[in-house]
Write a protein that holds these residues in place. Structure first.
Motif, mmCIF file in Angstrom:
data_model
loop_
_atom_site.group_PDB
_atom_site.id
_atom_site.type_symbol
_atom_site.label_atom_id
_atom_site.label_comp_id
_atom_site.label_asym_id
_atom_site.label_seq_id
_atom_site.Cartn_x
_atom_site.Cartn_y
_atom_site.Cartn_z
ATOM 1 N N LEU A 182 32.084 31.168 35.332
ATOM 2 C CA LEU A 182 33.529 31.154 35.090
ATOM 3 C C LEU A 182 33.887 32.037 33.894
ATOM 4 N N ALA A 183 33.059 31.982 32.835
ATOM 5 C CA ALA A 183 33.322 32.799 31.646
ATOM 6 C C ALA A 183 33.283 34.287 31.996
ATOM 7 N N LEU A 184 32.299 34.683 32.809
ATOM 8 C CA LEU A 184 32.207 36.086 33.234
ATOM 9 C C LEU A 184 33.434 36.471 34.061
ATOM 10 N N TYR A 185 33.780 35.623 34.975
ATOM 11 C CA TYR A 185 34.951 35.873 35.826
ATOM 12 C C TYR A 185 36.220 36.041 34.994
ATOM 13 N N GLU A 186 36.423 35.130 34.050
ATOM 14 C CA GLU A 186 37.642 35.183 33.225
ATOM 15 C C GLU A 186 37.679 36.466 32.393
ATOM 16 N N ARG A 187 36.529 36.865 31.864
ATOM 17 C CA ARG A 187 36.487 38.088 31.065
ATOM 18 C C ARG A 187 36.847 39.304 31.919
ATOM 19 N N LEU A 188 36.285 39.371 33.100
ATOM 20 C CA LEU A 188 36.575 40.492 33.994
ATOM 21 C C LEU A 188 38.030 40.468 34.462
ATOM 22 N N ARG A 189 38.551 39.285 34.687
ATOM 23 C CA ARG A 189 39.949 39.169 35.125
ATOM 24 C C ARG A 189 40.895 39.651 34.039
ATOM 25 N N ASP A 190 40.570 39.333 32.786
ATOM 26 C CA ASP A 190 41.391 39.810 31.667
ATOM 27 C C ASP A 190 41.360 41.333 31.571
ATOM 28 N N GLN A 191 40.207 41.915 31.883
ATOM 29 C CA GLN A 191 40.051 43.363 31.766
ATOM 30 C C GLN A 191 40.639 44.127 32.951
ATOM 31 N N ARG A 192 40.474 43.571 34.159
ATOM 32 C CA ARG A 192 40.797 44.336 35.366
ATOM 33 C C ARG A 192 41.898 43.713 36.222
ATOM 34 N N GLY A 193 42.394 42.575 35.818
ATOM 35 C CA GLY A 193 43.429 41.915 36.616
ATOM 36 C C GLY A 193 42.866 40.944 37.636
ATOM 37 N N THR A 194 41.753 41.318 38.238
ATOM 38 C CA THR A 194 41.021 40.417 39.140
ATOM 39 C C THR A 194 39.556 40.434 38.725
ATOM 40 N N GLY A 195 38.892 39.284 38.859
ATOM 41 C CA GLY A 195 37.514 39.185 38.382
ATOM 42 C C GLY A 195 36.467 39.179 39.461
ATOM 43 N N ALA A 196 36.871 38.853 40.688
ATOM 44 C CA ALA A 196 35.887 38.760 41.778
ATOM 45 C C ALA A 196 36.489 39.343 43.044
ATOM 46 N N ALA A 197 35.606 39.907 43.883
ATOM 47 C CA ALA A 197 36.059 40.488 45.141
ATOM 48 C C ALA A 197 34.984 40.298 46.196
ATOM 49 N N ALA A 198 35.422 40.116 47.418
ATOM 50 C CA ALA A 198 34.475 39.940 48.524
ATOM 51 C C ALA A 198 33.983 41.308 48.999
ATOM 52 N N LEU A 199 32.741 41.328 49.454
ATOM 53 C CA LEU A 199 32.193 42.520 50.096
ATOM 54 C C LEU A 199 32.434 42.360 51.593
ATOM 55 N N VAL A 200 33.287 43.185 52.144
ATOM 56 C CA VAL A 200 33.673 43.084 53.552
ATOM 57 C C VAL A 200 33.474 44.441 54.214
ATOM 58 N N ALA A 201 32.704 44.447 55.281
ATOM 59 C CA ALA A 201 32.451 45.675 56.037
ATOM 60 C C ALA A 201 31.964 46.796 55.117
ATOM 61 N N LYS A 202 31.017 46.409 54.237
ATOM 62 C CA LYS A 202 30.384 47.354 53.313
ATOM 63 C C LYS A 202 31.362 47.949 52.288
ATOM 64 N N ARG A 203 32.502 47.287 52.106
ATOM 65 C CA ARG A 203 33.538 47.783 51.194
ATOM 66 C C ARG A 203 33.912 46.708 50.187
ATOM 67 N N CYS A 204 34.036 47.097 48.912
ATOM 68 C CA CYS A 204 34.504 46.155 47.878
ATOM 69 C C CYS A 204 36.007 45.986 48.024
ATOM 70 N N THR A 205 36.420 44.764 48.229
ATOM 71 C CA THR A 205 37.857 44.521 48.396
ATOM 72 C C THR A 205 38.608 44.563 47.061
ATOM 73 N N GLY A 206 37.869 44.680 45.962
ATOM 74 C CA GLY A 206 38.526 44.786 44.657
ATOM 75 C C GLY A 206 39.053 46.178 44.404
ATOM 76 N N CYS A 207 38.169 47.201 44.588
ATOM 77 C CA CYS A 207 38.579 48.593 44.357
ATOM 78 C C CYS A 207 38.861 49.324 45.656
ATOM 79 N N GLY A 208 38.441 48.724 46.783
ATOM 80 C CA GLY A 208 38.699 49.334 48.077
ATOM 81 C C GLY A 208 37.723 50.417 48.474
ATOM 82 N N LEU A 209 36.675 50.650 47.685
ATOM 83 C CA LEU A 209 35.724 51.720 47.971
ATOM 84 C C LEU A 209 34.541 51.204 48.788
ATOM 85 N N GLU A 210 34.063 52.047 49.691
ATOM 86 C CA GLU A 210 32.892 51.701 50.488
ATOM 87 C C GLU A 210 31.628 51.984 49.682
ATOM 88 N N LEU A 211 30.700 51.053 49.709
ATOM 89 C CA LEU A 211 29.458 51.200 48.939
ATOM 90 C C LEU A 211 28.537 52.208 49.635
#
Length: 245
Positions: A182-211
């Motif tokens: 939770l501490a890691l998540y909160e820190r990332l959320r403060d920095q980036r607006g969102t702290g966690a994102a699902a990997l869907v169809a080989k793509r990060c739903t946070g930044c929208g880029l395909e890995l």
């Protein structure tokens, strides 16, 4: 960092609730009634200023009418006095002739003053009409402000109720995440607006880029309880059945 996959999945629920809370906060700050209230309040202030000026103009004009009435009354009193003296016939012929001449002068003066008084009274009526118009405008703006304020308060109350529900749900979800994750998540959320994102169809739903392929291989080989991060955006990357690994 290590964390059971079920704890990681909870981060997606937590992120969804945080996104909802952010949307509610944005909605509360940007209600259409707020912008309209500001505009109507500004119009109301200008109308109130016009009303004050109109009221002062009426007051000044009424004083002018009162002075004109006094001037007319003074001439009338003097005329009545001279008429009494003329009717009494006291004094010399020259005096009586003088009184007659003064009465003629007073009659002309009274007529002039009455014309001025009438003109001023008409001016007062016109100014009162303007004042009534400005007062009606202020009253209309006040009514609209009251209407908008009630609508705003109703919307804010509804938003607040939704926020209370979401906040309660968030607390329940956060309790199952664990302090370290939770501490890691909160820190990332403060920095980036969102702290966690699902990997869907080989793509990060946070930044929208395909890995890329090598990154996918690394993720696929990682232990189930390994907390992964997106190389592009740094968010916690959550593997799901739709990840495409």
């Amino acid at each position: 960092m290590k964390a059971e996959l079920t704890r990681q999945w909870r981060l997606l629920d937590l992120q969804q609730l945080d996104t909802r809370l952010a949307q509610l906060e944005h909605r509360a700050r940007n209600l259409p009634q707020i912008a309209e209230l500001a505009a109507v309040s500004e119009q109301r202030d200008r109308a109130a200023e016009d009303e004050v000026l109109a009221r002062v103009a009426v007051s000044d004009a009424e004083r002018s009418v009162a002075k004109a009435e006094t001037d007319v009354e003074q001439v009338r009193v003097r005329t009545a006095r001279d008429q009494e003296r003329l009717a009494a016939g006291t004094g010399s012929a020259k005096d009586l002739q003088g009184l007659q001449h003064e009465l003629e002068t007073l009659a002309r003066r009274q007529s002039e003053l009455e014309d001025v008084e009438l003109e001023l009274m008409e001016q007062v009526e016109s100014l009162r009409t303007d004042l009534d118009r400005h007062s009606a405008a202020v009253a209309q703006f006040d009514a609209r402000i009251a209407e908008l304020s009630a609508a705003r308060d109703q919307e804010l109350a509804a938003i607040s109720a939704e926020q209370d529900v979401a906040t309660g749900e968030r607390a329940n979800v956060a309790a199952g995440v664990g302090a370290d994750l939770l501490a890691l998540y909160e820190r990332l959320r403060d920095q980036r607006g969102t702290g966690a994102a699902a990997l869907v169809a080989k793509r990060c739903t946070g930044c929208g880029l395909e890995l890329n392929a090598s990154e996918l291989v690394r993720i696929k080989a990682a232990a189930e309880d390994e907390v992964l991060r997106c190389e592009e955006c740094g968010r916690i990357l959550i593997r799901t059945a739709e990840s495409g690994l």
